[in-house]
Write an enzyme that holds these catalytic residues in place. Structure first.
Site, PDB file in Angstrom:
ATOM      1  N   GLU A  82       0.959  -1.247  -0.242  1.00 36.56           N
ATOM      2  CA  GLU A  82      -0.038  -0.111   0.267  1.00 36.56           C
ATOM      3  C   GLU A  82       0.896   1.136  -0.047  1.00 36.56           C
ATOM      4  O   GLU A  82       2.169   1.288   0.363  1.00 36.56           O
ATOM      5  CB  GLU A  82      -0.996  -0.133   1.283  1.00 36.56           C
ATOM      6  CG  GLU A  82      -2.257  -0.659   1.039  1.00 36.56           C
ATOM      7  CD  GLU A  82      -3.229   0.596   0.496  1.00 36.56           C
ATOM      8  OE1 GLU A  82      -2.816   1.510  -0.509  1.00 36.56           O
ATOM      9  OE2 GLU A  82      -4.482   0.816   0.757  1.00 36.56           O
ATOM     10  N   ASP A  83       0.190   2.323  -0.464  1.00 33.14           N
ATOM     11  CA  ASP A  83       1.088   3.685  -0.563  1.00 33.14           C
ATOM     12  C   ASP A  83       0.886   4.134   0.878  1.00 33.14           C
ATOM     13  O   ASP A  83       2.096   4.772   1.495  1.00 33.14           O
ATOM     14  CB  ASP A  83       0.699   4.481  -1.351  1.00 33.14           C
ATOM     15  CG  ASP A  83      -0.676   4.644  -1.654  1.00 33.14           C
ATOM     16  OD1 ASP A  83      -1.569   3.743  -1.509  1.00 33.14           O
ATOM     17  OD2 ASP A  83      -1.405   5.733  -2.192  1.00 33.14           O
ATOM     18  N   ASP A  86      -4.229   5.135   6.618  1.00 37.03           N
ATOM     19  CA  ASP A  86      -4.796   6.155   7.211  1.00 37.03           C
ATOM     20  C   ASP A  86      -5.690   5.712   8.372  1.00 37.03           C
ATOM     21  O   ASP A  86      -5.287   4.657   9.399  1.00 37.03           O
ATOM     22  CB  ASP A  86      -5.060   7.527   6.753  1.00 37.03           C
ATOM     23  CG  ASP A  86      -6.215   7.386   5.615  1.00 37.03           C
ATOM     24  OD1 ASP A  86      -6.773   6.407   5.651  1.00 37.03           O
ATOM     25  OD2 ASP A  86      -6.260   8.231   4.790  1.00 37.03           O
ATOM     26  N   PHE A 135      -2.775  15.646   4.723  1.00 42.07           N
ATOM     27  CA  PHE A 135      -2.912  15.090   3.126  1.00 42.07           C
ATOM     28  C   PHE A 135      -1.633  15.424   2.494  1.00 42.07           C
ATOM     29  O   PHE A 135      -1.291  16.452   2.408  1.00 42.07           O
ATOM     30  CB  PHE A 135      -4.053  15.880   2.701  1.00 42.07           C
ATOM     31  CG  PHE A 135      -4.735  15.126   1.527  1.00 42.07           C
ATOM     32  CD1 PHE A 135      -5.853  14.235   1.861  1.00 42.07           C
ATOM     33  CD2 PHE A 135      -4.288  15.240   0.353  1.00 42.07           C
ATOM     34  CE1 PHE A 135      -6.596  13.649   1.074  1.00 42.07           C
ATOM     35  CE2 PHE A 135      -4.746  14.308  -0.780  1.00 42.07           C
ATOM     36  CZ  PHE A 135      -5.982  13.758  -0.387  1.00 42.07           C
ATOM     37  N   ARG A 148       0.192  12.795  -9.059  1.00 38.18           N
ATOM     38  CA  ARG A 148       0.674  11.337  -8.837  1.00 38.18           C
ATOM     39  C   ARG A 148       2.318  11.290  -9.540  1.00 38.18           C
ATOM     40  O   ARG A 148       2.902  10.579  -9.040  1.00 38.18           O
ATOM     41  CB  ARG A 148      -0.071  10.289  -9.619  1.00 38.18           C
ATOM     42  CG  ARG A 148      -1.258   9.951  -8.825  1.00 38.18           C
ATOM     43  CD  ARG A 148      -1.999   8.774  -9.517  1.00 38.18           C
ATOM     44  NE  ARG A 148      -3.624   8.712  -9.132  1.00 38.18           N
ATOM     45  CZ  ARG A 148      -4.105   8.085  -8.120  1.00 38.18           C
ATOM     46  NH1 ARG A 148      -3.457   7.808  -7.158  1.00 38.18           N
ATOM     47  NH2 ARG A 148      -5.505   8.298  -7.979  1.00 38.18           N
TER      48      ARG A 148
END
Ligand code: AMP
Length: 351
Positions: A82-83, A86, A135, A148
């Site tokens: 996963e990047d 949260d 964020f 991205r």
């Protein structure tokens, strides 16, 4: 990059004797997966799944599968790449996706981990970096699908807005107090009454329409008022917050405001009511009418009709905002400075 290598080294050590399947989570993890694989020294397989969960800055809670679990994973070791993790909601969906398969073991690796907000039940077996609840964008992670392609990772400058609804009967002092608060907190003051009066003065189509209602002390229809309010907000894209004065005045307006603000990743932080009794208000309004010449402030009948409109259509908003834990009440009788202070005390305690 060191963080990526670090994860690859640890996993390589744990899995050197078998051929694990790495499953990248699209779209955000594609760069991480690419670099991770370059650091991974042993035989392995790679696959991807795709879920969709974010729209803008807020998690919508809607998670759908766009690309499903790879075939033939039974008996294999699966490591999710996963990047970012949260709250763990997406992760929970991921785990659910794999729940029907008979994998030998199932591990989770994430480049970024917001450990402060994570409330999932699964252990994050490998992570590159713990980060605060901000964020971030770049290196595969997007903001509204863009960014991205950035090589580095950047924190989005999330402005800390305050949006306040000033609530109360005509004459309660909303306009006066908004004047002080907008200076103190650098906010844009939107008074729907003022916008209507401006349009009447300039004899616009909107002004002509609104005048017939305002002169009687009736509310202007919702569709007209809501569209006007949206325009006023749109005109101020750089505002660091808004004071809504005289809006919303009906439940339909309050709902429209919530939906509109949500679509812009904004929201109301507090609705503050200035409370005063009718007698005091009538006295104030008649005084004000002498100076301003406002027709609706000069006639006690019209004032009473405005109170009636308030009691019937606006007062229920107290429950609407109380249900959202946003309703605050302030004594609106006293000197202007005293009342400003009471309002500031409420604002100070917001988040
Ligand atoms: P105000 O200056 O806020 O007292 O508003 C004066 C008049 O403008 C009201 O009596 C209504 O006729 C009209 N008005 C202002 N805001 C609204 C609103 N949110 N909805 C409907 N009518 C409004």
């Amino acid at each position: 990059m060191a963080a990526v290598k670090n994860i690859a080294d640890k996993i390589a050590e744990d899995y050197k004797d078998e051929i694990p399947i790495f499953v990248g989570v699209l779209n955000g993890a594609f760069m991480f997966v690419s670099d991770f694989l370059k650091f991974y020294p042993h035989p392995c397989e790679v696959s991807f799944v795709k879920l969709s969960s974010y729209s803008g800055l807020t998690s919508t809670g809607i998670v759908e599968t766009l690309l499903d679990v790879p075939d033939n994973i039974d008996g294999r070791s699966v490591i999710i790449l996963e990047d970012i993790i949260d709250t763990g909601r997406t992760l929970q969906e991921l785990v659910h996706l794999f729940s029907n398969s008979n994998v030998k073991n199932f591990k989770i690796a994430s480049l970024f981990f917001k450990s402060e907000v994570y409330n999932g039940e699964y252990v994050i077996d490998y992570f590159g970096m713990k980060i605060p609840d901000k964020f971030i964008v770049g290196y595969g992670l997007d903001y509204k699908e863009q960014g991205r392609n950035l090589r580095g990772v950047y924190q989005i400058n999330q402005r800390t807005m305050i949006n306040i609804v000033l609530f109360g009967k005509p004459g309660a002092g909303k306009g006066t107090q908004a004047g002080f608060l907008k200076e103190k907190y650098n906010l844009k003051h939107i008074s729907t009454g003022d916008v209507f009066r401006y349009n009447i003065k300039n004899n616009t189509a909107l002004g002509q329409l609104a005048k017939s209602y305002m002169d009687k002390g009736d509310l202007v229809p919702d569709e007209v008022t809501i569209d006007m309010l949206k325009d006023e907000v749109e005109k101020n894209p750089k505002a660091s917050g808004f004071i809504f004065d005289g809006f919303p005045r009906t439940t339909a307006q309050a709902e429209a405001l919530d939906n509109f603000l949500e679509s812009k990743d904004m929201g109301i932080h507090a609705t503050i009511a200035l409370e005063a009794n009718d007698q005091a208000l009538i006295k104030r309004l008649l005084e004000r009418g002498k100076e301003s010449g406002r027709p609706d402030d000069q006639d006690e009948e019209k004032i009473r009709n405005r109170f009636e409109e308030y009691n019937q259509k606006t007062a229920p908003l107290k429950d609407f905002y109380s249900a959202q834990h946003k309703f605050h009440s302030v004594n609106g009788i006293g000197s202007i400075e005293e009342i400003t202070q009471r309002l500031e005390d409420v604002i100070k305690n917001l988040t």
